[in-house]
Design an enzyme around this catalytic site. Structure first.
Site, PDB file in Angstrom:
ATOM      1  N   GLY A  49     -11.694  -0.603 -39.080  1.00  0.00           N
ATOM      2  CA  GLY A  49     -10.297  -0.803 -39.457  1.00  0.00           C
ATOM      3  C   GLY A  49     -10.084  -0.421 -40.901  1.00  0.00           C
ATOM      4  O   GLY A  49     -11.051  -0.285 -41.664  1.00  0.00           O
ATOM      5  N   GLN A  54      -6.156  -0.918 -49.075  1.00  0.00           N
ATOM      6  CA  GLN A  54      -7.483  -0.435 -49.492  1.00  0.00           C
ATOM      7  C   GLN A  54      -7.452   0.981 -50.049  1.00  0.00           C
ATOM      8  O   GLN A  54      -8.388   1.397 -50.717  1.00  0.00           O
ATOM      9  CB  GLN A  54      -8.465  -0.492 -48.311  1.00  0.00           C
ATOM     10  CG  GLN A  54      -8.789  -1.912 -47.876  1.00  0.00           C
ATOM     11  CD  GLN A  54      -9.661  -1.911 -46.642  1.00  0.00           C
ATOM     12  OE1 GLN A  54      -9.157  -1.774 -45.535  1.00  0.00           O
ATOM     13  NE2 GLN A  54     -10.959  -2.044 -46.828  1.00  0.00           N
ATOM     14  N   CYS A  95     -16.787  -5.343 -45.197  1.00  0.00           N
ATOM     15  CA  CYS A  95     -15.524  -4.712 -45.616  1.00  0.00           C
ATOM     16  C   CYS A  95     -15.850  -3.430 -46.367  1.00  0.00           C
ATOM     17  O   CYS A  95     -16.745  -3.417 -47.207  1.00  0.00           O
ATOM     18  CB  CYS A  95     -14.743  -5.667 -46.516  1.00  0.00           C
ATOM     19  SG  CYS A  95     -13.164  -5.004 -47.068  1.00  0.00           S
ATOM     20  N   LEU A  96     -15.105  -2.375 -46.062  1.00  0.00           N
ATOM     21  CA  LEU A  96     -15.326  -1.096 -46.744  1.00  0.00           C
ATOM     22  C   LEU A  96     -15.049  -1.216 -48.242  1.00  0.00           C
ATOM     23  O   LEU A  96     -15.578  -0.428 -49.027  1.00  0.00           O
ATOM     24  CB  LEU A  96     -14.439  -0.007 -46.129  1.00  0.00           C
ATOM     25  CG  LEU A  96     -14.750   0.337 -44.667  1.00  0.00           C
ATOM     26  CD1 LEU A  96     -13.709   1.300 -44.115  1.00  0.00           C
ATOM     27  CD2 LEU A  96     -16.156   0.914 -44.525  1.00  0.00           C
ATOM     28  N   HIS A 137      -8.553  -9.569 -40.254  1.00  0.00           N
ATOM     29  CA  HIS A 137      -9.152  -9.077 -41.506  1.00  0.00           C
ATOM     30  C   HIS A 137      -8.199  -8.081 -42.186  1.00  0.00           C
ATOM     31  O   HIS A 137      -7.961  -8.157 -43.394  1.00  0.00           O
ATOM     32  CB  HIS A 137     -10.514  -8.438 -41.169  1.00  0.00           C
ATOM     33  CG  HIS A 137     -11.213  -7.778 -42.306  1.00  0.00           C
ATOM     34  ND1 HIS A 137     -12.409  -8.233 -42.823  1.00  0.00           N
ATOM     35  CD2 HIS A 137     -10.925  -6.651 -43.020  1.00  0.00           C
ATOM     36  CE1 HIS A 137     -12.810  -7.438 -43.799  1.00  0.00           C
ATOM     37  NE2 HIS A 137     -11.921  -6.464 -43.944  1.00  0.00           N
ATOM     38  N   GLU A 138      -7.640  -7.157 -41.395  1.00  0.00           N
ATOM     39  CA  GLU A 138      -6.735  -6.137 -41.963  1.00  0.00           C
ATOM     40  C   GLU A 138      -5.437  -6.761 -42.442  1.00  0.00           C
ATOM     41  O   GLU A 138      -4.895  -6.385 -43.477  1.00  0.00           O
ATOM     42  CB  GLU A 138      -6.424  -5.038 -40.937  1.00  0.00           C
ATOM     43  CG  GLU A 138      -7.615  -4.299 -40.354  1.00  0.00           C
ATOM     44  CD  GLU A 138      -8.638  -3.849 -41.369  1.00  0.00           C
ATOM     45  OE1 GLU A 138      -8.287  -3.670 -42.549  1.00  0.00           O
ATOM     46  OE2 GLU A 138      -9.813  -3.693 -40.984  1.00  0.00           O
ATOM     47  N   HIS A 141      -5.778  -8.158 -45.814  1.00  0.00           N
ATOM     48  CA  HIS A 141      -5.677  -7.136 -46.871  1.00  0.00           C
ATOM     49  C   HIS A 141      -4.217  -6.921 -47.267  1.00  0.00           C
ATOM     50  O   HIS A 141      -3.906  -6.806 -48.453  1.00  0.00           O
ATOM     51  CB  HIS A 141      -6.261  -5.802 -46.389  1.00  0.00           C
ATOM     52  CG  HIS A 141      -7.750  -5.674 -46.514  1.00  0.00           C
ATOM     53  ND1 HIS A 141      -8.425  -5.826 -47.705  1.00  0.00           N
ATOM     54  CD2 HIS A 141      -8.699  -5.365 -45.594  1.00  0.00           C
ATOM     55  CE1 HIS A 141      -9.729  -5.630 -47.511  1.00  0.00           C
ATOM     56  NE2 HIS A 141      -9.925  -5.352 -46.229  1.00  0.00           N
TER      57      HIS A 141
HETATM   58  O1  GNR Z   1     -15.644  -1.777 -40.747  1.00  0.00           O
HETATM   59  C1  GNR Z   1     -15.406  -2.982 -40.790  1.00  0.00           C
HETATM   60  N1  GNR Z   1     -16.148  -3.841 -40.051  1.00  0.00           N
HETATM   61  C2  GNR Z   1     -15.831  -5.173 -39.880  1.00  0.00           C
HETATM   62  C3  GNR Z   1     -16.794  -5.995 -39.309  1.00  0.00           C
HETATM   63  C4  GNR Z   1     -16.548  -7.334 -39.104  1.00  0.00           C
HETATM   64  C5  GNR Z   1     -15.319  -7.859 -39.448  1.00  0.00           C
HETATM   65  C6  GNR Z   1     -14.350  -7.056 -40.024  1.00  0.00           C
HETATM   66  C7  GNR Z   1     -14.597  -5.717 -40.239  1.00  0.00           C
HETATM   67  S1  GNR Z   1     -13.365  -4.707 -40.919  1.00  0.00           S
HETATM   68  C8  GNR Z   1     -14.340  -3.474 -41.683  1.00  0.00           C
HETATM   69  C9  GNR Z   1     -13.464  -2.364 -42.230  1.00  0.00           C
HETATM   70  C10 GNR Z   1     -12.597  -2.909 -43.333  1.00  0.00           C
HETATM   71  O2  GNR Z   1     -13.004  -3.227 -44.408  1.00  0.00           O
HETATM   72  N2  GNR Z   1     -11.343  -3.097 -43.039  1.00  0.00           N
HETATM   73  O3  GNR Z   1     -10.522  -3.645 -43.931  1.00  0.00           O
HETATM   74 NI    NI Z   2     -11.749  -4.831 -45.241  1.00  0.00          NI
END
Ligand code: GNR
Ligand code: NI
Length: 172
Positions: A49, A54, A95-96, A137-138, A141
């Site tokens: 995601g 980001q 998270c990236l 999670h997104e 952000h």
């Molecule tokens: O790539 C991602 N893997 C992930 C794994 C477990 C819970 C959430 C994520 S999201 C993350 C990509 C990202 O940072 N999205 O904002």
């Molecule tokens: Ni993230």
């Protein structure tokens, strides 16, 4: 066919990650272009995601693909949680924007989200499992929240120090 340019992903503790996104006004050519670049950026980084926050765009737009084959892109514009299950589960997240760091976060196991798709059409998504986790999670952000903020101040400070050091060593 030309390749789509990718975007630079902000890294924690960049203060811009704490910007609260504003709604997307219209799903126009600018937004369609941004969606394509965000998808290319997510796939290149092997993420499941990516939120516009980001890539330093502070509008309510996220892209997601939790498929094994990486061929089921999902676009959520102006997403709103309609319902979140009271049942929660703690799962390992990454998270990236926080490279190399993984830790447990408690999330609702299922959510129902109202959003517009990449064509501007309204839709309701019922999600569970990894998709539900990823959408939550997104959406964090978009509210300026990074998953490390659920961790203890001690852990968060260690992560901050580690990433700042890595950044310094990379820049040197
Ligand atoms: O790539 C991602 N893997 C992930 C794994 C477990 C819970 C959430 C994520 S999201 C993350 C990509 C990202 O940072 N999205 O904002
Ligand atoms: Ni993230």
């Amino acid at each position: 066919m030309t390749e789509t340019d990718t975007l630079t992903i902000l890294r924690y503790p960049d203060p811009r990650l704490h910007t609260v996104a504003r709604p997307v006004k219209a799903v126009d050519e600018r937004i369609r272009g941004l969606i394509q670049r965000m998808l290319a950026t997510m796939y290149e980084a092997n993420g499941i995601g990516l939120a516009a926050t980001q890539v330093d765009v502070h509008e309510r737009l996220i892209v997601v693909d939790v498929s094994e084959e990486r061929n089921q892109p999902m676009v959520l514009i102006n997403p709103e949680i309609e319902w979140a299950s009271p049942e929660t589960r703690k799962g390992e997240e990454g998270c990236l924007s926080v490279p190399g760091i993984y830790d447990g976060v408690e999330r609702s196991v299922a959510v129902r989200v109202r959003a517009q798709d990449g064509d501007g059409n309204a839709r309701t998504i019922e999600a569970e499992g990894l998709l539900a986790v990823c959408i939550q999670h997104e959406m964090d952000h978009l509210m300026g929240k990074v998953f490390v903020e659920y961790l203890s101040p001690l852990k968060r400070n260690r992560i901050k120090t580690k990433l700042l050091k890595a950044e310094r060593e990379h820049t040197r």
